[in-house]
Design a protein around this motif. Sequence first.
Motif, short mmCIF file in Angstrom:
data_model
loop_
_atom_site.label_atom_id
_atom_site.label_comp_id
_atom_site.label_asym_id
_atom_site.label_seq_id
_atom_site.Cartn_x
_atom_site.Cartn_y
_atom_site.Cartn_z
N SER A 32 0.83 -1.20 0.00
CA SER A 32 0.00 0.00 0.00
C SER A 32 0.87 1.26 0.00
CB SER A 32 -0.90 0.02 1.24
OG SER A 32 -1.33 1.35 1.49
N LEU A 54 -0.02 4.17 0.62
CA LEU A 54 -0.38 5.04 1.74
C LEU A 54 0.23 4.54 3.05
CD1 LEU A 54 -4.06 5.91 0.79
CD2 LEU A 54 -2.10 7.44 0.80
N VAL A 55 0.31 3.24 3.24
CA VAL A 55 0.99 2.71 4.43
C VAL A 55 2.48 3.03 4.33
CG1 VAL A 55 1.67 0.61 5.67
CG2 VAL A 55 -0.70 0.87 4.86
N ALA A 75 3.23 6.62 4.96
CA ALA A 75 3.03 6.95 6.38
C ALA A 75 4.26 6.54 7.19
CB ALA A 75 1.78 6.25 6.92
N TRP A 86 -2.55 4.13 11.69
CA TRP A 86 -3.09 2.76 11.61
C TRP A 86 -4.37 2.71 10.80
CZ3 TRP A 86 -7.87 2.45 13.63
CH2 TRP A 86 -8.24 3.42 14.57
N GLY A 87 -5.01 3.86 10.58
CA GLY A 87 -6.20 3.88 9.72
C GLY A 87 -5.87 3.35 8.33
N ARG A 88 -4.66 3.66 7.86
CA ARG A 88 -4.27 3.17 6.53
C ARG A 88 -4.03 1.66 6.56
NH1 ARG A 88 -0.12 7.99 4.45
NH2 ARG A 88 -1.66 9.67 4.51
N VAL A 124 -5.86 -0.39 8.43
CA VAL A 124 -7.24 -0.88 8.34
C VAL A 124 -7.69 -0.88 6.88
CG1 VAL A 124 -9.66 -0.40 8.90
CG2 VAL A 124 -7.88 -0.03 10.62
N MET A 125 -7.42 0.23 6.19
CA MET A 125 -7.78 0.33 4.78
C MET A 125 -7.18 -0.81 3.97
SD MET A 125 -6.25 1.22 1.71
CE MET A 125 -4.74 1.98 2.34
#
Lengths: 406, 406
Positions: free
Chosen positions: A307, A309-310, A313, A321-323, A325-326
Motif C-alpha cells: 500500500s 499510503l501505508v 506513512a 493505523w487507519g491506513r 485498516v484500509m
Amino acid sequence: MQTSPLATPFPDMPPIDGVELRVSRARYKTWDRCDLTFVTLAEGTTVAGVLTQSRCPSPEVEWCRAALTLGTARALVVNAGNSNAFTGSRGRAAVEAIAARVAATHACKPSDVFVASTGVIGVPLPVDKAEAGLDAAFTAAPCGWLDMAETIGTTDTFPKGASTTAVVDGRTVTLVGVIKGSGMIAPDMATMLGFVFTDAAVDPAFLQRALTAANAPSFSCITVDGDTSTSDTVLAFATGKAGNRPLTDDDSLGADAFRAALADLCRQLALLVVRDGEGATKLIRIDVDGAESDRSAHRIAMSIANSPLVKTAIAGEDANWGRVVMAVGKAGEPAERDSLSIRFGATQVASGGLAVEGYDEAPVASHLKGQEVEIGVDLNLGEGRATVWSCDLTHGYISINADYRS
Amino acid sequence: MQTSPLATPFPDMPPIDGVELRVSRARYKTWDRCDLTFVTLAEGTTVAGVLTQSRCPSPEVEWCRAALTLGTARALVVNAGNSNAFTGSRGRAAVEAIAARVAATHACKPSDVFVASTGVIGVPLPVDKAEAGLDAAFTAAPCGWLDMAETIGTTDTFPKGASTTAVVDGRTVTLVGVIKGSGMIAPDMATMLGFVFTDAAVDPAFLQRALTAANAPSFSCITVDGDTSTSDTVLAFATGKAGNRPLTDDDSLGADAFRAALADLCRQLALLVVRDGEGATKLIRIDVDGAESDRSAHRIAMSIANSPLVKTAIAGEDANWGRVVMAVGKAGEPAERDSLSIRFGATQVASGGLAVEGYDEAPVASHLKGQEVEIGVDLNLGEGRATVWSCDLTHGYISINADYRS
C-alpha cells in the motif's frame, strides 16, 4: 547512487569446494566495471531453481526452466546491465550462443550452462559483447564472493551475500548465497537474481523441494514496489565436495539440518534485497495472525506491504493505523472489522474495531523513528499467519525511477 | 495545497427540481470552512447506490447499504474531515443520531436519510459537532452546486462536478453530479464520495441497475494509488420532478437515453477524481485490447495503472515500455509475450515480442510531454478489452502522504 541507510557490511564468506568464480568487463552499458560473472561448477554438481511467474519472462528464464528438468550444472553466466527480456528470437539466440560457447570450451553440454541476465528490458543482449566478455572471463584469475556480488548488481547500492553451515551425515557443509535486487521487487516465486552454492551432496529433486520450501517464506514474502520482474531467478548449486552421502529424501541423515540452513540463508538474502529497496529508509516487517488460513494471511500482509499510503506513512514516521485498516479491508480476504487489532512495535493501537483509548504514543513514536518498523495485525478469526517484509516509499524512489533512462 | 495542474474549471450546472442544498460549519477539524452538507429531497425521490467492497467499511457505508434496500430518500448529510471509519459502536451511534435528528425535524423516516463521511480514519465522529452543524444547516439559505462540491472535499485541490441531460418520455431530464476524491483511490465499486441528482422519475430498481452499469466502466476503472477506501460511496437520487412516466425497465420510453446520460456523467466525474490524483501531473489512459475476456483485459489494465514503475516512468516522460511488459507479465492473466504489442499515443513501440525496429521516437517524446498520456496494449489473443485511467506518481504524492498528519 548513495548507499542505502539500511545497508549491512558484506560478510566474510568461505569458498565452496567445487565452485570457481571469475568476472570480466563485457561492457553491456557504457560503464567501466565488471558486468559478466562466470562460475564453473565441479562435475556432479546438482541444481535447483525457482523462477518468475511473469507471463512475459526473459529467454534466460525459459532457458533455465528447461535446463532445470535435467538437474545437473557445470557453469553459470550472469550478465548485468541488460535483462535481454522481450527481445524475441534475437534474445533467445543470444542465450543459446552463450551456452554453446561455454559448452565448447569447457567440455560440457549446453544444458549444463545456466544463464541469468538483469538490466534494461527490450534490448537484445549483444552477442559480440557477451562472447568477448566470456573469453576474457575464461582466462581471468579466480575471484571472491564480493567480486561476484558487485558484478551481478545494477541499481543495487551495496553488495549482498550471506552464508551458513549445517551438519549433514557427520560432515559440516557450507551454504553461500549472493543476490542482487533493489527495484521491481515482488518476486512471488523468486527475486531478481539470487545464487546459492553448497558443497553438500544433494539429489536434485531433494534440492528442488528444499529450495521451493525455502522460497515460500523468504523471497515470496518480500516486496519493494509490488512490481514483479520478467527475470526473477534463484538457482541453488550443490557440488557434493563435502563428501556426505547424498541427501535424497526427508529421511536422509541431515535432511532437516540442510533444509533449515537453506531456509535461513534464503531469508537472509531476501531481507538484504528489501534493505536495498529503491529509496528505502526503513525496513518494515508485517506480521498477520489469526487469519482464516496462511494463504489469506499472506495476501492481507502483502496488501499492507504494497500500500503506497501505508509505505508513505511509515516514511513520515506517522502511526497512521487507519491506513493499515484500509489495506486489510481492500485485500478481499475474510476479515471482521470489529475483531481486528493492530500494533506498531509492541504497542497495541487499535483493537475490537476501534482505537485503543489513551494508548501510550511515546513508545510508538520512538519505534517509528527507528530503521526497523514492525506492524502487527491480528484478525482473530482463525489460525492463519504470515510474515512479510517491505520498505517505506520515499522521495528517493521517485527520483530513482522518474529520472531513470535506459 | 496547490491546485492540480490537471484541474478543469467548475462547470455551470443547473438546479435540480426537488433538490435543495445547504452547507454549514460543523468544525470537524480546526478549520474555518464549511464541512457539513445537508441536502433535502422532494417526497417521492428514489435512490440507488454503489458502495465500497472493503471488508472494513465505515458505519456510514453500512447505514447506506441497509437504507438502499428501501429505495426512497428524503435527505443526504455529508461530513468532511472525519470518515468515522473504524470507530466501533460510537461511530454507529453518531450515524444514527444524525439520521434521527434529520428525521425528527423533517418529518421523514431515519431510513430516508443518507449519510456519508470522509476524512481521517479511527476517530469517532463527534455527535455534538454534527448536531450543531445540522442545526446551522437547517436554517441556512440554500446554496449552489459549487458550494456543495467545495464542502464535501478534503485533500481535493479543486471542486468537481458535471452535468448532462437526456430526453425521457418526451421530457428533457437533467442529471447533475458532484464528487470528491484525490488519494486512497481504487474504488473497485465506487469512488470516495460521489452524488448524482436527477429530476427524472425513475423506479429505484431500474435506477440501481443503471447506476451499477454506469459504475463498471467509470468509477471501477480509475486508480490513483491502488488503495481502496473504507468509505467509498456513490449515491444517485431521482426526484421525479421532470414529470416523465417513471422509468421502470429497459423498455420504458427513454430508458436507453437515461442510462447513456448516467454513464456519461459517471465517466466525467470519475475522470475528475483522477485529474485531482495526489501529486498528479499527467492523466494516463490505458487501453487493453485483444485479451481473453473483458475481465482479463481490466485486470491487465489495472496492473499497468497501479505499477509504481510505470507511473514514475510517465512522470519522468520516459517511454519505458519495458515496464509495461513487466506489468502485463505480473497481472497473472493469459498473455503471450511474443504476440504482445504496445503503443504510446499513436506510435507502436513494441510488437510481436520485441521492440519495433527504428520506430520514430519524436512523436512518442512529444506525446509524453503532454498532460494526457495514452498507453495501448494489444494482446492479440481474443476480443476482451478495457479502458482505465490513472495518473503519474511524483514527488508530490510522497510529500502529501509522508507529511500527512491526522
